[in-house]
Design a protein around this motif. Structure first.
Motif, short mmCIF file in Angstrom:
data_model
loop_
_atom_site.label_atom_id
_atom_site.label_comp_id
_atom_site.label_asym_id
_atom_site.label_seq_id
_atom_site.Cartn_x
_atom_site.Cartn_y
_atom_site.Cartn_z
N LEU A 1 0.70 -0.65 -0.27
CA LEU A 1 -0.07 -0.30 -0.08
C LEU A 1 0.83 1.37 -0.17
N LEU B 1 1.79 2.00 8.44
CA LEU B 1 0.28 2.23 8.15
C LEU B 1 -0.48 2.35 9.36
N GLN C 1 -3.80 3.74 8.68
CA GLN C 1 -5.19 2.72 8.20
C GLN C 1 -5.29 2.34 8.93
N TYR C 2 -4.53 1.79 9.77
CA TYR C 2 -5.52 1.11 11.36
C TYR C 2 -5.71 1.55 12.46
N LEU D 1 -7.83 6.12 10.00
CA LEU D 1 -8.78 5.51 9.50
C LEU D 1 -9.99 4.18 9.62
N ASN D 2 -9.22 3.73 10.21
CA ASN D 2 -10.26 1.98 10.83
C ASN D 2 -10.69 2.58 12.22
N LEU E 1 -4.45 7.72 2.91
CA LEU E 1 -5.41 6.81 3.43
C LEU E 1 -6.59 7.15 2.43
N ALA F 1 -5.53 3.38 2.04
CA ALA F 1 -6.57 2.40 2.24
C ALA F 1 -7.77 2.57 2.77
N GLN G 1 -9.77 0.16 0.23
CA GLN G 1 -9.91 -1.35 0.67
C GLN G 1 -10.45 -1.53 2.26
N LEU G 2 -11.02 -0.28 2.87
CA LEU G 2 -11.45 -0.84 3.58
C LEU G 2 -13.91 -0.90 3.41
#
Length: 663
Positions: free
Chosen positions: A280, A354, A358-359, A362-363, A429, A432, A435-436
């Motif tokens: 990524l 990441l 991402q984790y 974002l997540n 972001l 990511a 891919q969420l």
């Protein structure tokens, strides 16, 4: 004539009381009564009164409050009002948990959870429609960056509605902690002013101040392959690792590594080959900090799990192959020690990027913000799902707004210290976000897809599944009280609007990635609500807390890399390693920020222990009580397990999980 006993509770926060006078009315099904009662609310106290009312009011429906400012409007934080009428065994409960501002009238409905009715003459229906109309004016959507989840419309924390702001205790702690961190940074810079920065031991000069016992263990053992592998299972970011089902297509085996290829095939057949792929990051523009270019890599790591559950790296490829270019080198444990160490350090820096973006951001943070805004816009306070969710979105809107104005803003902390800052973080972001998927936020689906179910040494995976099941039982208990059949779910207009608001608006048409655009059954609703609660509590706890342990010793997780990835193994020297790692300023800033964001919050509310009592029915309270009992049982199980392992995994201990995202 009947006698009514009234209790008015004021919040315990700083400045919750008020010098303004407050007047009360009782509204029942058969009439209303203005009480000859004037309050002067005192912080943290319950004021109790008895008053006679000349006529029978019938079942109480509302309590109305009116605060009368004197010289100034002195805000009052009202927790709740309780009223016991003549002959009643139980007091009627009117939850508030908000600031009472200005001279206007505030109506508090009796707290029994109710679904929307079709009767336009129903006083509760009128109340909920008016409440949502007012809330939609206060809680508006905004777009921070195209291609990312939508956010609350607020440029800074002062633009937020008062009822989602930090209480004064929280604000003071947050801002004083930042000042303390800045002071520690200045002292470390002064201490190292005349010192060299040419050996790994030089990082010891700033490795003091706020740090944990595990951080000290990392400091001592960070170069060990075993600790390197352990972090993919149970470190700050246990979300990248997956079991190989085939050799990665990007893996290029150089000439002379046929034996390694054969070994990888054997491990693949045995089911003991794992990978961590950071593709990524490929092509993400690198930051420029104080005029110096930084660097980003996109490593691939292959790891082998031994019979005893230890995960050890067997090969590292720092960049994907490029057409027309020589194959990138494959770093192996048998390589010169500094070359192997530098390759692992590049992996750890990539994992840092990441993890944070991402984790973590974002997540958890941004997904929780979507849930929070949609909840405030679509679910009135009487709705059972509002009562279920509101404890799990406490402070989330302010911490995210502060992050956008101070952390990930132009010129913010990310731009000053991270290799993916300076705009690269927005590119990352967006990738990511593409891919969420819904499944990626649900541990049973995510862990199954990554092949981590049933791995004894995967402690995050074990604890996450346990917590998911406990949360699911809690959610099911509440949902079944109010939705006895699937058609009740389908027929709830407020619930369906909330679902659409999350999937189609907040997550930008995410139905293409598995998120529901409507709820058709109890099971579908329960699964989605479990995801919401788990994301706002356990998942954030697992991802946030490890920063304090794994990122304090900077070489274990560098926030940036100042030299390009090595293309040969023989030329790597200590000067190469130190020239790649963060400089003193960057390292000090990383330690300060990760301590500030990873530390336990003084006003922390553990999972399941709600300060606010939104549900008033005995059945709903029993469901919450069982949830708390299940969490206590899991706490004991994790504590006993941790006594038997070399490195305890505490991040999903219920007592350490905050009930919402507040930091």
């Amino acid at each position: 004539m009947g006698r009514y006993r009234i209790g008015v509770a004021t919040g315990a926060w700083l400045f919750s009381g008020s010098h303004n006078r407050v007047q009360l009315w009782l509204v029942g099904a058969r009439g209303d009564a203005q009480l000859e009662l004037w309050l002067r609310p005192v912080r943290g106290q319950v004021e109790e009164f008895e008053r006679d009312v000349p006529s029978d009011l019938g079942p109480l429906q509302f309590v109305k409050l009116c605060k009368h400012p004197s010289w100034v409007d002195d805000a009052w934080f009202c927790d709740c009002v309780t009223v016991r009428g003549p002959g009643a065994e139980d007091a009627a409960f009117f939850p508030c948990y908000r600031w009472v501002l200005g001279p206007g009238e505030l109506s508090l409905p009796e707290g029994t959870a109710r679904l929307a009715g079709g009767n336009a003459l129903d006083v509760f229906q009128k109340h909920r429609e008016k409440e949502l109309m007012e809330r939609r004016k206060l809680y508006c959507w905004a777009t921070w960056k195209e291609g990312l989840p939508r956010t609350i419309a607020a440029e800074c924390q002062d633009d937020l509605p008062p009822n989602v702001r930090f209480h004064e205790d929280k604000r003071l702690d947050f801002e004083w902690a930042l000042k303390a961190g800045a002071l520690e940074m200045v002292l470390k810079r002064a201490y190292t002013l005349l010192s060299s920065w040419s050996h790994l031991e030089d990082f010891d000069q700033i490795f003091w101040g706020q740090k944990s016992d595990l951080a000290e263990k990392v400091h001592q053992c960070w170069q060990d392959d075993e600790l390197f592998g352990h972090q993919f299972l149970n470190g700050a970011n246990p979300m990248v690792l997956r079991r190989c089902t085939s050799l990665p297509s990007r893996l290029a085996l150089p000439l002379g590594t046929e034996a390694l290829g054969a070994r990888l095939e054997r491990e693949l057949q045995n089911g003991s080959l794992f990978e961590a792929d950071f593709s990524l990051l490929d092509g993400i523009p690198a930051n420029v900090i104080q005029g110096q270019k930084q660097y980003v890599a996109a490593p691939l790591v292959l790891l082998q799990m031994g019979p005893e559950g230890k995960l050890l790296p067997v090969a590292i490829q720092l960049q994907p192959p490029s057409p027309g270019c020589p194959a990138p080198p494959l770093f192996l444990p048998s390589d010169p020690p500094l070359a192997w160490l530098l390759a692992k350090t590049w992996v750890r820096s990539s994992d840092f990027q990441l993890h944070q973006l991402q984790y973590h951001l974002l997540n958890t943070h941004l997904v929780a913000e979507v849930i929070a805004v949609a909840t405030m816009r679509c679910l009135p306070g009487l709705h059972p799902i509002f009562k279920l969710l509101i404890p799990h979105i406490r402070y989330t809107l302010e911490i995210n707004t502060r992050a956008r104005s101070q952390l990930i803003s132009e010129g913010g902390i990310f731009d000053k210290v991270r290799s993916t800052g300076g705009g690269g973080h927005v590119h990352l972001l967006r990738r990511a976000m593409a891919q969420l998927t819904y499944c990626s936020l649900c541990p049973p689906d995510d862990l199954a897809a990554r092949g981590l179910l049933g791995v004894p040494s995967a402690l995050y995976a074990h604890d996450a599944l346990q917590l998911w099941e406990i949360t699911a039982r809690y959610v099911q208990g509440i949902v079944h009280l109010f939705y006895p059949k699937d058609d009740v779910v389908r027929g709830d207009p407020e619930l369906q609007a909330w679902c659409r608001e999350i999937t189609e608006v907040g997550l930008c048409q995410a139905q293409d990635r598995g998120f529901p655009a409507s709820f058709q059954s109890q099971n579908q609703l329960c699964h989605f609500l479990t995801m919401c609660v788990f994301t706002c509590t356990a998942q954030h706890g697992a991802i946030n807390q490890g920063q304090l342990d794994w990122y304090a010793w900077v070489p274990n997780a560098p926030c940036t890399m100042r030299m390009p990835p090595p293309t040969t193994k023989e030329d790597v020297t200590m000067a190469t390693v130190m020239g790649s790692l963060p400089d003193i300023r960057q390292a000090c800033l990383q330690m300060t920020i990760t301590w500030h964001l990873g530390r336990r919050q003084p006003d922390m509310v553990p999972l399941g222990h709600h300060k606010e009592k939104y549900f008033s029915s005995a059945k709903a309270k029993a469901v919450l009580s069982q949830f708390q009992t299940d969490l206590e049982n899991l706490e004991r199980e994790i504590t006993a397990r941790n006594e038997q392992v070399a490195l305890p995994y505490d991040y999903l201990k219920p007592s350490r999980i905050e009930n919402s995202i507040t930091i």
